[in-house]
Scaffold this active site. Structure first.
Site, PDB file in Angstrom:
ATOM      1  N   TYR A  56      66.768  46.747  43.450  1.00  0.00           N
ATOM      2  CA  TYR A  56      65.437  46.349  43.006  1.00  0.00           C
ATOM      3  C   TYR A  56      65.220  44.881  43.377  1.00  0.00           C
ATOM      4  O   TYR A  56      65.823  43.984  42.810  1.00  0.00           O
ATOM      5  CB  TYR A  56      65.272  46.525  41.501  1.00  0.00           C
ATOM      6  CG  TYR A  56      65.452  47.933  40.982  1.00  0.00           C
ATOM      7  CD1 TYR A  56      65.312  49.038  41.824  1.00  0.00           C
ATOM      8  CD2 TYR A  56      65.760  48.161  39.644  1.00  0.00           C
ATOM      9  CE1 TYR A  56      65.480  50.323  41.336  1.00  0.00           C
ATOM     10  CE2 TYR A  56      65.915  49.449  39.150  1.00  0.00           C
ATOM     11  CZ  TYR A  56      65.790  50.525  40.007  1.00  0.00           C
ATOM     12  OH  TYR A  56      65.963  51.794  39.516  1.00  0.00           O
ATOM     13  N   PHE A 210      50.945  57.553  36.277  1.00  0.00           N
ATOM     14  CA  PHE A 210      49.799  58.449  36.422  1.00  0.00           C
ATOM     15  C   PHE A 210      49.450  59.122  35.103  1.00  0.00           C
ATOM     16  O   PHE A 210      48.268  59.301  34.772  1.00  0.00           O
ATOM     17  CB  PHE A 210      50.094  59.497  37.489  1.00  0.00           C
ATOM     18  CG  PHE A 210      48.868  60.007  38.203  1.00  0.00           C
ATOM     19  CD1 PHE A 210      48.616  59.685  39.523  1.00  0.00           C
ATOM     20  CD2 PHE A 210      47.952  60.822  37.559  1.00  0.00           C
ATOM     21  CE1 PHE A 210      47.492  60.150  40.183  1.00  0.00           C
ATOM     22  CE2 PHE A 210      46.818  61.287  38.197  1.00  0.00           C
ATOM     23  CZ  PHE A 210      46.584  60.948  39.514  1.00  0.00           C
TER      24      PHE A 210
END
Length: 329
Positions: A56, A210
């Site tokens: 990351y 989402f």
């Protein structure tokens, strides 16, 4: 804060963890100050389980998390991962390694970046098809013997791979995508890890944001947001998935909560051996997510959710084809 235990002898953690990936990569421009405030607020609210990985950033997220908790290291459970290799010249290019010599090299580097002398939960991020899982886990087990790692985990490993790994060393947790629009683990993975006594850590329990209902148009995604390149956020799939979210929002309104809280409460209700790690870099979203812990879903409500978001309800695969080749390995 409700707590849960990962695996038969794994770490005792807050029932909801915090995924830190988006603080440093993939979801638009990072803001270290904002992310640090979110990490500290999570700790204040009782979160003890924090999830990062060497890839990351790459590397920057481990440094961020390590600095945020340098003065309270013994009060948190810190998980990180190795195994995905990113090309320094082109971070979009990736490889996978589970070679024993690389396992040790990656662990030593993560320890330096995190500013600690031990990792509570060390995952293999993706299974290396070129290295037998027994060799990789054997090398990870050596790190446990040396006190550099306390518990072992796997990420996106197939049921048979987890079984083989457990024959070498106890596995505390399997991390795999799981949510109302990614229910594949229910088929084989969840029954297997429960048989083996392995905890389950769902990542993306909100469907990469989402399922919160906050994303209504493709243009709501920043130009450098990697979700623009994932099938579920593209073309006809986007609208079909919006329709799915609308059904979740309707049920959430009846419950008096947000769509994201309902989606997280559903994941939490799937078993006491499950510890989701929704990711965010914003305090407001962190606090909203933690509100899911206050929800209790009745059998009738769980049936309603299943009807609104049945297995395979989401339109499109969860990753582009090249990335799908590395999951469930």
């Amino acid at each position: 804060m409700e707590t849960r235990t990962l695996g038969r002898s794994g770490p005792h953690v807050s029932a909801l963890g915090l995924g830190c990936m988006g603080m440093s990569d993939f979801y638009g421009q990072p803001d270290d100050a904002e992310s640090t405030r979110t990490l500290h607020r999570a700790f204040e609210l009782g979160v003890t389980f924090f999830d990062t990985a060497d890839m990351y950033g790459p590397y920057k997220n481990e440094e961020l998390v390590g600095k945020a908790f340098h003065d309270r290291r013994d009060k948190i459970v810190l998980a990180t991962k190795f195994g995905i290799l990113r090309d320094p010249a082109d971070p979009t290019r990736r490889g996978i390694s589970g070679r024993p010599e690389y396992v040790r090299q990656a662990c030593e580097a993560s320890l330096r970046r995190l500013g600690t002398d031990y990792i509570d939960l060390y995952y293999q991020h993706r299974v290396d098809p070129a290295t037998p899982i027994e060799e990789t886990v054997g090398a990870m087990a050596e790190l446990v013997k040396e006190g550099k790692v306390r518990h072992l985990g796997l990420s996106e490993a197939a049921a048979d791979t987890v079984r083989r790994a457990c024959a070498v060393h106890p596995i505390a947790a399997l991390q795999t995508e799981y949510s109302l629009w990614s229910r594949e683990p229910e088929d084989e993975i969840l029954p297997t890890i429960r048989e083996l006594g392995v905890g389950f850590v769902p990542y993306s329990p909100l469907g990469r944001g989402f399922l919160t209902g906050q994303i209504q148009r493709f243009d709501d995604l920043a130009p450098d947001d990697y979700r623009r390149h994932t099938p579920r956020f593209q073309g006809e799939n986007f609208q079909r998935n919006l329709d799915l979210v609308a059904r979740i929002r309707d049920l959430a309104a009846q419950k008096g909560c947000t769509a994201g809280q309902l989606a997280l409460a559903w994941v939490l209700a799937q078993g006491q051996d499950i510890v989701p790690i929704p990711g965010t870099k914003r305090v407001a979203y962190l606090e909203e997510n933690l509100g899911a812990l206050e929800l209790r879903l009745s059998a009738a409500e769980l049936r309603q959710i299943d009807e609104a978001a049945p297995v395979n309800a989401a339109a499109g695969p969860r990753y582009p084809a090249a990335m799908m080749n590395s999951v469930n390995g």
